[in-house]
Design a protein around this motif. Structure first.
Motif, PDB file in Angstrom:
ATOM      1  N   ASN A  53      83.039-103.636  34.625  1.00  0.00           N
ATOM      2  CA  ASN A  53      82.690-104.734  33.642  1.00  0.00           C
ATOM      3  C   ASN A  53      83.499-105.352  33.851  1.00  0.00           C
TER       4      ASN A  53
ATOM      5  N   ASN B 182      82.175-109.086  32.803  1.00  0.00           N
ATOM      6  CA  ASN B 182      81.535-109.721  31.717  1.00  0.00           C
ATOM      7  C   ASN B 182      82.615-109.043  30.463  1.00  0.00           C
ATOM      8  N   HIS B 183      83.225-110.060  30.104  1.00  0.00           N
ATOM      9  CA  HIS B 183      84.363-109.049  29.007  1.00  0.00           C
ATOM     10  C   HIS B 183      83.862-109.798  28.121  1.00  0.00           C
TER      11      HIS B 183
ATOM     12  N   ALA C 260      80.454-108.723  26.501  1.00  0.00           N
ATOM     13  CA  ALA C 260      80.028-107.385  26.847  1.00  0.00           C
ATOM     14  C   ALA C 260      80.922-106.292  27.177  1.00  0.00           C
ATOM     15  N   SER C 261      82.177-106.259  27.605  1.00  0.00           N
ATOM     16  CA  SER C 261      82.879-105.396  27.613  1.00  0.00           C
ATOM     17  C   SER C 261      83.934-105.000  25.937  1.00  0.00           C
ATOM     18  N   ASP C 262      84.134-106.461  25.483  1.00  0.00           N
ATOM     19  CA  ASP C 262      84.352-105.583  24.180  1.00  0.00           C
ATOM     20  C   ASP C 262      83.156-105.476  22.775  1.00  0.00           C
TER      21      ASP C 262
ATOM     22  N   CYS D 298      80.115-103.867  23.740  1.00  0.00           N
ATOM     23  CA  CYS D 298      78.768-102.918  24.264  1.00  0.00           C
ATOM     24  C   CYS D 298      79.320-101.575  23.264  1.00  0.00           C
TER      25      CYS D 298
END
Lengths: 148, 148, 148, 148, 148, 148, 148, 148
Positions: free
Chosen positions: H36, H38-39, H41-43, H45
């Protein structure tokens, strides 16, 4: 039965074509793969893509590794690895492929002239069939596909 | 660190002795193994033990498989496989061992004269070190044992 | 070279003793293992230890699984599995052990009378040596231990 | 759920047809495979394709290995291996297949007459189901496909 | 035969001692291992060593992972995993160990009261022996060590 | 319980000594291993042993592969891999070792300052314990050895 | 990304339907599988297909093994195994599945009420996510499919 | 030849797009996957889906594990893993992926600026090709697809 068959070894004769034609004529569900058979491109791919090396060792090294990207994928996907030894060149890469395939548990077919029996005895000993001609390879592939 | 090192390849020169002496002189905790280096016994063991064959193919086949009982055990137990290529014979068994060891995930050291670089490029590409002399093999084994 | 050798198959003749004596006489560093050769205990161990079953199927089932605790451990630890077929009984457990060992990548030696060649051809085909006598098994174990 | 099921063992009765018909009638998504069931071709394939041998041992050996090219591929691709034992022949190849499949972690179904329970106890002990009839094999395949 | 046996499950009764005494009395070459049986330390090790957590979830999480460092090592080294289910607590960790061991190909012995047969049927089905008492576990370990 | 523990990462502080002392003081049966911590020798070993390279890339390449002969052996033999990240250098080799160990199924302990939590979150997520100090590593090794 | 997700555990509530609906609503390329959720058929399949047993132990044993034919296939094919624990029954088969999946290297998601945190700590510790609701399982499957 | 190629590493530049366009332009049968990118969202989630954590460590921990559900699936399915290192951030996750892929036997291509050669020497040493530009990655993928 669908089979993936990797054809390793000699790149200077038309033995792969003979097998391809035999497989097609017999209507077998066999996917044949093999190494890049363009000798010049195979030798030069490292320098061509990644830049020229001053030493032959590193030129060969880079090329061999790029070719390994292809070889490992196709041997890894193969059900059967056919290795042919001809009468020219050292062909250590063919013997290396045979050992590599054997250790992965791939079924091995070796094809060579009877005159090479003694130096190839360790390779032959790891094979499920030792053929003298490409036609025999086709005949084996046909046989193992038969319904009755 | 205790290391099992299998020495594959050429059986007509004293390179194994050179490595054994170097390992001993350096006081390394290394167990060296290798194939049966008695050429005659290696060729004849099948016929000698299991009975004579009429054809050379089956004589070689039986011998190669008996030798494989030893080779597979020792390569299977090895941490590092050293493969030496000399200037005589086909040496396809050496290249086969190299491929076999590589596919098992064994660390590979190849040792050969630079004149053989091109035909051995696929074998060298799978190695963690390519040496020109047995002494360099000893130096590597010494280096990886050092405490500091 | 230290070898673990599992001796599978026939439990009604003294072939294991013959191999043990040969190995001892030759001074080989070989550990021989095998199944429980007490036929009665092997059949009854399930009922004896875990309680009697009303049906022969479950009596056999429990016994076979307890024996498998031993067999799997010893085959798993073996470098070489020797399977002997005699002239009595169905011996399906011996052929099962051979298939099991082959799939684990164990080196296989089969020993049987030549009269059994045809029904054993698939088992023999998976072996690195097919012997006719226990002495030949000893000779092979001796040969692969030789220094020169 | 799609299943690959290899049917090993007896080639002289129509049990494979019975299972095939049952699977078809039940509309299951099952691919059935098996060995070459033409006894003559199976015995002669080595000599027919690769040349006649003077000894029965090597004739059988070559044939068994060519048949192994098929067997290993199909057992390797199978989710479930069904092994049937009949009342004729030694059937060591069936027991070998069972051991081979078990060591690969394949799910095993054995099918035989209750009169064979004792000599097959080690094979049965490795199975997830022991059936007396081909119809029971079909019933199991149907059951594990059911949605509710 | 030397055996490593991991004793998983119930930590509130003295069943491990019973097995240890039985093994000692029988003079078996068995190394017994198991989880940390100090319930308090097992629950608190994460907070004690790495610092206190505000939430029970992360306290439990850290502790369970530190205990897993031990469990994975010892199950990984085991030849046989014995799992005992008692009459208290959820014991999901015991069932987890059984599944973990089964997937690693470890031989499994389950020990529990017959009253738990139905909820443990999937665990029992993966075992090579289902015992009712610790003494039966000892008897099995003794049996598989016997020479005759 | 005997444990092999590989200490990967930072080679410029004395954290390995701290762990070694703690392990010794606690009397644990732990064998500690690690990479060659002589930075100069580690960088130069390729050129020193196999001959000087004209380019830094190949100098580094040869050295990294010789060091890999040691690293792969010791990580392969380890039960637990401890990876420490310090406040200097890129330390990509430490993160590479962590990924390599994780994929081999080795138990992983990571040790670093809390200020590095965010960039190390993927590495920490693969670990069974995340420590802030070498003493915590020792405490974990002590805990998993305790008898009660 | 196509995902195979096996849903293990509780068969008395409609949680599988909730996940199936969520996956469908989100348009994910996910194939959901699971055990036979017909409790009666699951308990009786052994006796129904293979014949009635006199003892409950063997009735359960035969049924559990037939169900294992399905479970092993579907867990073996799964990318992710979701295990739900409810508030009824022993659910040791769910914990067994979790351990089995973990040892195969499958990614594990556990879903349960926070009240079960302590007894499930070892199972949770092996998971990549611990959810409280089926909707959170759907949200995770959706998240890992997103393009950006 | 169909290839699955996972693109690991830097998520702040458009290098993945460059490779995607090159692959498309060359008409290669290559499926490109990656994390993924998208920084935010990745952090986030973990907290977004499973609930907010009070500590950054556990917030990161939950997020990293959910992202691992994706990463492990896609690296597991990949034939080739390409890892790019840029000039920003610690990028330990990229090096972790490289080590993880190497230990799984995946073919590795590394792409970075020559200025990073020294700190990346261990990662480069495990690769089959070290590229300086995304275009070189495309050229290699094109080369290994060529028919002649």
């Amino acid at each position: 039965m669908q089979l993936n068959v990797y054809l390793s070894g000699e790149i200077h004769s038309n033995w792969r074509d003979a097998i391809a034609e035999g497989v097609k004529a017999a209507g077998l569900d066999v996917t044949l793969t093999g190494p890049n058979t363009n000798h010049g491109a195979s030798d030069d791919c490292g320098d061509d893509i990644l830049g020229a090396e001053a030493s032959n060792f590193w030129k060969d090294h880079k090329a061999a590794k790029i070719n390994a990207l292809r070889t490992r994928k196709l041997i890894g996907d193969a059900d059967i690895v056919v290795v042919r030894f001809g009468d020219q060149y050292k062909q250590w890469n063919a013997a290396f492929d045979a050992g590599y395939a054997a250790a992965l548990g791939k079924s091995l077919i070796v094809q060579h002239d009877p005159s090479l029996t003694h130096p190839l005895k360790e390779v032959d000993a790891a094979a499920l069939a030792v053929c003298e001609t490409p036609q025999q390879v086709v005949d084996i592939l046909s046989y193992i596909h038969r319904d009755q």
